[in-house]
Design an enzyme around this catalytic site. Structure first.
Site, PDB file in Angstrom:
ATOM      1  N   PRO A  38       1.297  11.516  -4.338  1.00 20.14           N
ATOM      2  CA  PRO A  38       0.795  11.190  -5.560  1.00 20.14           C
ATOM      3  C   PRO A  38       1.283  10.164  -6.289  1.00 20.14           C
ATOM      4  O   PRO A  38       2.371   9.577  -5.734  1.00 20.14           O
ATOM      5  CB  PRO A  38       1.135  12.375  -6.414  1.00 20.14           C
ATOM      6  CG  PRO A  38       2.572  12.969  -5.760  1.00 20.14           C
ATOM      7  CD  PRO A  38       2.523  12.595  -4.299  1.00 20.14           C
ATOM      8  N   LYS A  66      12.823  -2.476  10.167  1.00 17.39           N
ATOM      9  CA  LYS A  66      11.757  -3.425   9.556  1.00 17.39           C
ATOM     10  C   LYS A  66      12.038  -4.712  10.453  1.00 17.39           C
ATOM     11  O   LYS A  66      12.707  -5.471  10.074  1.00 17.39           O
ATOM     12  CB  LYS A  66      11.904  -3.948   8.157  1.00 17.39           C
ATOM     13  CG  LYS A  66      11.013  -4.940   7.433  1.00 17.39           C
ATOM     14  CD  LYS A  66       9.630  -4.182   6.795  1.00 17.39           C
ATOM     15  CE  LYS A  66       9.018  -5.253   5.978  1.00 17.39           C
ATOM     16  NZ  LYS A  66       7.776  -4.836   5.558  1.00 17.39           N
ATOM     17  N   GLY A  77       6.025  -1.893   9.785  1.00 16.49           N
ATOM     18  CA  GLY A  77       5.474  -3.321   9.884  1.00 16.49           C
ATOM     19  C   GLY A  77       5.214  -4.031   8.531  1.00 16.49           C
ATOM     20  O   GLY A  77       5.874  -3.708   7.447  1.00 16.49           O
ATOM     21  N   ALA A  78       4.832  -5.258   8.764  1.00 14.77           N
ATOM     22  CA  ALA A  78       4.709  -6.118   7.661  1.00 14.77           C
ATOM     23  C   ALA A  78       3.219  -6.418   7.173  1.00 14.77           C
ATOM     24  O   ALA A  78       2.449  -6.781   8.252  1.00 14.77           O
ATOM     25  CB  ALA A  78       5.287  -7.471   7.912  1.00 14.77           C
ATOM     26  N   GLY A  79       2.714  -6.310   6.052  1.00 15.33           N
ATOM     27  CA  GLY A  79       1.296  -6.190   5.963  1.00 15.33           C
ATOM     28  C   GLY A  79       0.535  -5.147   6.759  1.00 15.33           C
ATOM     29  O   GLY A  79       0.990  -4.000   6.768  1.00 15.33           O
ATOM     30  N   LEU A  97       7.629   3.388   0.547  1.00 19.27           N
ATOM     31  CA  LEU A  97       7.777   4.650   0.165  1.00 19.27           C
ATOM     32  C   LEU A  97       7.333   5.570   1.273  1.00 19.27           C
ATOM     33  O   LEU A  97       8.294   6.521   1.529  1.00 19.27           O
ATOM     34  CB  LEU A  97       6.547   4.789  -0.848  1.00 19.27           C
ATOM     35  CG  LEU A  97       6.744   6.265  -1.647  1.00 19.27           C
ATOM     36  CD1 LEU A  97       8.127   6.216  -2.204  1.00 19.27           C
ATOM     37  CD2 LEU A  97       5.450   6.493  -2.670  1.00 19.27           C
ATOM     38  N   VAL A 131       0.649  -1.302  -0.113  1.00 18.27           N
ATOM     39  CA  VAL A 131       0.126  -0.051  -0.033  1.00 18.27           C
ATOM     40  C   VAL A 131       0.836   1.222   0.085  1.00 18.27           C
ATOM     41  O   VAL A 131       0.281   2.390  -0.192  1.00 18.27           O
ATOM     42  CB  VAL A 131      -1.106  -0.037   1.098  1.00 18.27           C
ATOM     43  CG1 VAL A 131      -0.330   0.275   2.498  1.00 18.27           C
ATOM     44  CG2 VAL A 131      -2.236   0.771   0.954  1.00 18.27           C
ATOM     45  N   GLY A 132       2.256   0.999   0.234  1.00 16.07           N
ATOM     46  CA  GLY A 132       2.933   2.268   0.289  1.00 16.07           C
ATOM     47  C   GLY A 132       3.925   2.659   1.446  1.00 16.07           C
ATOM     48  O   GLY A 132       4.224   3.585   1.759  1.00 16.07           O
ATOM     49  N   ASP A 183      12.674  -4.907   2.236  1.00 17.89           N
ATOM     50  CA  ASP A 183      12.424  -3.269   2.432  1.00 17.89           C
ATOM     51  C   ASP A 183      13.704  -2.400   2.988  1.00 17.89           C
ATOM     52  O   ASP A 183      13.735  -1.243   2.643  1.00 17.89           O
ATOM     53  CB  ASP A 183      11.434  -2.938   3.361  1.00 17.89           C
ATOM     54  CG  ASP A 183      10.079  -3.480   2.752  1.00 17.89           C
ATOM     55  OD1 ASP A 183       9.972  -3.677   1.591  1.00 17.89           O
ATOM     56  OD2 ASP A 183       8.913  -3.644   3.407  1.00 17.89           O
TER      57      ASP A 183
HETATM   58  N1  LIG Z   1       2.936   6.787  -5.012  1.00 14.48           N
HETATM   59  C1  LIG Z   1       3.353   5.519  -5.791  1.00 14.48           C
HETATM   60  N2  LIG Z   1       3.593   6.092  -7.013  1.00 14.48           N
HETATM   61  C2  LIG Z   1       4.350   5.267  -7.845  1.00 14.48           C
HETATM   62  N3  LIG Z   1       4.344   3.854  -7.397  1.00 14.48           N
HETATM   63  C3  LIG Z   1       4.211   3.502  -6.086  1.00 14.48           C
HETATM   64  C4  LIG Z   1       3.690   4.409  -5.218  1.00 14.48           C
HETATM   65  N4  LIG Z   1       3.462   3.899  -3.746  1.00 14.48           N
HETATM   66  C5  LIG Z   1       4.087   2.651  -3.900  1.00 14.48           C
HETATM   67  N5  LIG Z   1       4.717   2.349  -5.160  1.00 14.48           N
HETATM   68  C6  LIG Z   1       5.013   1.129  -5.571  1.00 14.48           C
HETATM   69  O1  LIG Z   1       4.037   0.390  -5.225  1.00 14.48           O
HETATM   70  C7  LIG Z   1       4.906  -0.712  -4.555  1.00 14.48           C
HETATM   71  C8  LIG Z   1       4.493  -1.114  -3.334  1.00 14.48           C
HETATM   72  O2  LIG Z   1       4.858  -0.017  -2.544  1.00 14.48           O
HETATM   73  P1  LIG Z   1       5.779  -0.322  -1.015  1.00 14.48           P
HETATM   74  O3  LIG Z   1       6.705  -1.524  -1.160  1.00 14.48           O
HETATM   75  O4  LIG Z   1       5.845   1.062  -0.477  1.00 14.48           O
HETATM   76  O5  LIG Z   1       4.450  -0.988  -0.399  1.00 14.48           O
HETATM   77  P2  LIG Z   1       4.433  -1.515   1.178  1.00 14.48           P
HETATM   78  O6  LIG Z   1       3.170  -1.197   1.875  1.00 14.48           O
HETATM   79  O7  LIG Z   1       5.547  -1.272   2.037  1.00 14.48           O
HETATM   80  O8  LIG Z   1       4.556  -3.196   1.001  1.00 14.48           O
HETATM   81  P3  LIG Z   1       4.911  -4.381   1.669  1.00 14.48           P
HETATM   82  O9  LIG Z   1       3.890  -4.735   2.577  1.00 14.48           O
HETATM   83  O10 LIG Z   1       5.265  -5.400   0.903  1.00 14.48           O
HETATM   84  O11 LIG Z   1       6.015  -3.896   2.754  1.00 14.48           O
HETATM   85  C9  LIG Z   1       6.277  -0.763  -5.046  1.00 14.48           C
HETATM   86  O12 LIG Z   1       6.830  -1.221  -6.106  1.00 14.48           O
HETATM   87  C10 LIG Z   1       6.350   0.933  -4.805  1.00 14.48           C
HETATM   88  O13 LIG Z   1       7.410   1.396  -5.362  1.00 14.48           O
HETATM   89 MG   LIG Z   2       7.299  -2.427   2.807  1.00 16.08          MG
END
Ligand SMILES: Nc1ncnc2c1ncn2[C@@H]1O[C@H](COP(=O)(O)OP(=O)(O)OP(=O)(O)O)[C@@H](O)[C@H]1O
Ligand SMILES: [Mg+2]
Length: 223
Positions: free
Chosen positions: A197, A45, A114-116, A30, A26-27, A57
């Site tokens: 964004p 992590k 966190g994870a998930g 990022l 979900v991001g 991560d």
């Molecule tokens: N705003 C954004 N614009 C473009 N790509 C994005 C954006 N946010 C996240 N992504 C892409 O989506 C994917 C998942 O994002 P991210 O790794 O941040 O999620 P996460 O919640 O940390 O996942 P996990 O549960 O695996 O730790 C990655 O490839 C990331 O580069």
């Molecule tokens: Mg992650």
């Protein structure tokens, strides 16, 4: 909620935030990278799964946030399978216990990812939210902007409240959706602290830009 409220005197230092999300992918990473970049924070992590398929991560944050190695803490548990921590650990004959985790002291604010989501199992008897309660950091909830996010975000906030965890606020990741944003703030009773964004490229230049432009509101409620 003020910055003073968010700083837990029992953890001063270490202090920081726990970055959770409404789902996997979900991001969270990022958002964590943006926070690390903007705040000069250290990153941890605690449980990394899926290492058979991706570098993890911590490596992603190292790339995105251009952070020095001393601010990257190794995960306490790393598992190969892209499954829940409980299932991935079981495949390797490991049992995760809450006593495995202690918030590191680094002299920097901590960004813990966190994870998930919050109700992901760590073991037969523990969920991610139990680890969050143990670490007792204010929580940042990362959520999508599109259809379904109101329900997922409100359920996550509700779970956090049942454990009396302090909620710093929500980060919305994706194309702007003002109605969903307003509903989350209204029904969730929490601020949306940053809107990220959809990025054409996820790289360190983009993270530097987001850290400058989108994260200061989030940092303003943190110690
Ligand atoms: N705003 C954004 N614009 C473009 N790509 C994005 C954006 N946010 C996240 N992504 C892409 O989506 C994917 C998942 O994002 P991210 O790794 O941040 O999620 P996460 O919640 O940390 O996942 P996990 O549960 O695996 O730790 C990655 O490839 C990331 O580069
Ligand atoms: Mg992650």
């Amino acid at each position: 909620m003020t910055a003073t409220d968010l700083r837990d005197p029992r953890h001063s230092p270490p202090w920081g935030v726990f970055v959770t999300g409404t789902d996997t992918g979900v991001g969270k990473t990022l958002t964590s990278a943006c926070l690390v970049r903007a705040w000069g924070a250290a990153y941890w992590k605690p449980v990394q799964t899926g290492r058979a398929l991706e570098p993890g991560d911590t490596a992603t944050v190292a790339d995105l946030a251009a952070v020095s190695p001393d601010r990257l803490l190794a995960p306490r548990h790393t598992f190969q399978a892209p499954l829940s921590p409980q299932a991935a650990a079981a495949l390797e004959g490991v049992g995760i216990t809450l006593e495995d985790f202690r918030l590191p002291t680094t002299g920097h604010p901590m960004v813990v990812e966190g994870a998930g989501g919050v109700l992901v199992p760590l073991s037969d008897t523990t969920l991610m939210i139990d680890l969050m309660a143990r670490l007792a950091l204010p929580v940042v909830v990362v959520a999508r902007t599109d259809l379904g996010t109101i329900n997922h975000t409100l359920l996550t906030l509700s779970a956090l409240r049942t454990r009396h965890l302090r909620i710093a606020g929500v980060v919305l990741n994706g194309p702007a959706n003002p109605d969903n944003r307003a509903a989350i703030e209204h029904f969730g009773g929490v601020p949306v602290l940053a809107d990220l964004p959809r990025l054409p490229r996820v790289d360190s230049a983009a993270v530097t830009c987001l850290a400058k432009e989108r994260i200061p509101a989030l940092l303003s409620v943190l110690p």
